[in-house]
Scaffold this active site. Structure first.
Site, PDB file in Angstrom:
ATOM      1  N   CYS A   6       0.047   4.886   7.342  1.00 36.00           N
ATOM      2  CA  CYS A   6      -0.811   6.003   6.946  1.00 36.00           C
ATOM      3  C   CYS A   6      -0.422   6.493   5.548  1.00 36.00           C
ATOM      4  O   CYS A   6       0.730   6.868   5.315  1.00 36.00           O
ATOM      5  CB  CYS A   6      -0.707   7.149   7.940  1.00 36.00           C
ATOM      6  N   LYS A  45       3.550  -0.977  12.178  1.00 38.63           N
ATOM      7  CA  LYS A  45       2.537  -1.258  11.163  1.00 38.63           C
ATOM      8  C   LYS A  45       3.060  -0.844   9.797  1.00 38.63           C
ATOM      9  O   LYS A  45       3.588   0.254   9.630  1.00 38.63           O
ATOM     10  CB  LYS A  45       1.229  -0.526  11.461  1.00 38.63           C
ATOM     11  N   HIS A  77      -0.872  -4.123   6.569  1.00 35.53           N
ATOM     12  CA  HIS A  77      -2.083  -3.798   5.815  1.00 35.53           C
ATOM     13  C   HIS A  77      -1.825  -4.197   4.366  1.00 35.53           C
ATOM     14  O   HIS A  77      -0.834  -3.769   3.769  1.00 35.53           O
ATOM     15  CB  HIS A  77      -2.384  -2.304   5.910  1.00 35.53           C
ATOM     16  N   ALA A 135     -10.032  -2.702  11.752  1.00 35.38           N
ATOM     17  CA  ALA A 135     -10.092  -1.246  11.860  1.00 35.38           C
ATOM     18  C   ALA A 135     -11.449  -0.733  11.400  1.00 35.38           C
ATOM     19  O   ALA A 135     -12.352  -0.514  12.203  1.00 35.38           O
ATOM     20  CB  ALA A 135      -8.950  -0.632  11.057  1.00 35.38           C
ATOM     21  N   ARG A 136     -11.627  -0.555  10.085  1.00 30.45           N
ATOM     22  CA  ARG A 136     -12.911  -0.061   9.581  1.00 30.45           C
ATOM     23  C   ARG A 136     -14.051  -0.991   9.954  1.00 30.45           C
ATOM     24  O   ARG A 136     -15.160  -0.531  10.252  1.00 30.45           O
ATOM     25  CB  ARG A 136     -12.839   0.117   8.061  1.00 30.45           C
TER      26      ARG A 136
END
Length: 274
Positions: A6, A45, A77, A135-136
């Site tokens: 995040c 993550k 990511h 995800a998106r």
């Protein structure tokens, strides 16, 4: 799962999220204790690091330690904390980290910009990934998993998309109840989702495939009124759809989505562009 991905200021300022990438001792303590305290696999993550520049990437330095500390898998990511969601994910770097994971028998899962079955299979074939996290892409088009499984594009119609939303609402009402509080709770989640699904451009109208995450909706002539409404980018459009499924909104109702993935603080924007 421990989310060290995040990038939001409000999270990182408290020493959480991507801030943990720079706090190796704290990261070791969390992973070691958490993995020893649970009977289920403990995963982590990551982002590539705080910055994207090659000399400051650090995820590759964490793969082996994370396994030693007890992590059962790592998701990476392919962007830095400063990038947030700007530019494209670095899949070459994800592949390098997957090579390290394969060497020590630690599953590495790639993440970033997967919006089609072609994206998924290209990434899986080019490096020893365990799989891809979506995800998106799943928020914009939840049927992406059907496309991946069947290796085809689904030119889904607006009526079929509405039926997906109807099921979504039914699940919400089953969970929160069908009283006023349950309806409005379900509506809030539906509207948050609409802020993503409005970005979908029907595959039957695209001139070039595969679709890309960083290509914004240029505007198009929809094939029916409902498809046009679903492509609306204003909260008033999403509210109309919610009223089709959950009834009229309360007097004085308004909605602003919570998620602003493209927003940056001035200092971070300067660093990302520099």
């Amino acid at each position: 799962d421990l989310n060290c991905g995040c990038p939001l200021d409000g999270v990182c300022s408290k020493g959480m999220g991507a801030e943990l990438l720079d706090r190796t001792k704290r990261l070791r303590e969390i992973v070691s204790v958490a993995s020893a305290s649970t009977s289920v696999p403990m995963t982590v993550k990551l982002r590539v690091g705080r910055h994207e520049d090659q000399e400051r990437r650090m995820a590759h330095t964490l793969i082996e330690p994370l396994k030693a500390w007890g992590a059962a898998a790592v998701t990476l990511h392919g962007r830095s904390r400063v990038q947030r969601y700007s530019r494209l994910a670095n899949w070459d770097y994800i592949g390098e980290c997957a090579q390290i994971g394969a060497r020590i028998n630690l599953p590495v899962i790639g993440n970033g910009d997967v919006l089609s079955w072609e994206d998924y299979h290209a990434h899986m074939e080019s490096s020893p990934l365990s799989t891809c996290m979506i995800a998106r892409g799943a928020l914009i088009k939840p049927w992406i998993f059907t496309e991946i499984k069947e290796k085809r594009y689904w030119d889904i119609r607006s009526s079929e998309r509405l039926e997906l939303m109807r099921n979504f609402c039914r699940f919400g009402l089953d969970h929160w109840g069908s009283d006023t509080l349950g309806v409005e709770r379900t509506r809030s989640f539906l509207l948050e989702w609409q802020a993503w699904t409005c970005r979908y451009v029907p595959v039957g109208l695209l001139e070039v495939l595969p679709p890309r995450m960083n290509h914004r909706n240029p505007g198009f002539i929809a094939r029916d009124d409902l498809e046009q409404l679903m492509s609306g980018t204003q909260a008033s459009d999403w509210i109309k759809i919610s009223e089709m499924l959950l009834g009229k909104v309360p007097e004085g109702f308004n909605f602003k989505p919570k998620h602003r993935s493209s927003e940056k603080s001035t200092s971070e924007a300067t660093q990302a562009e520099g």
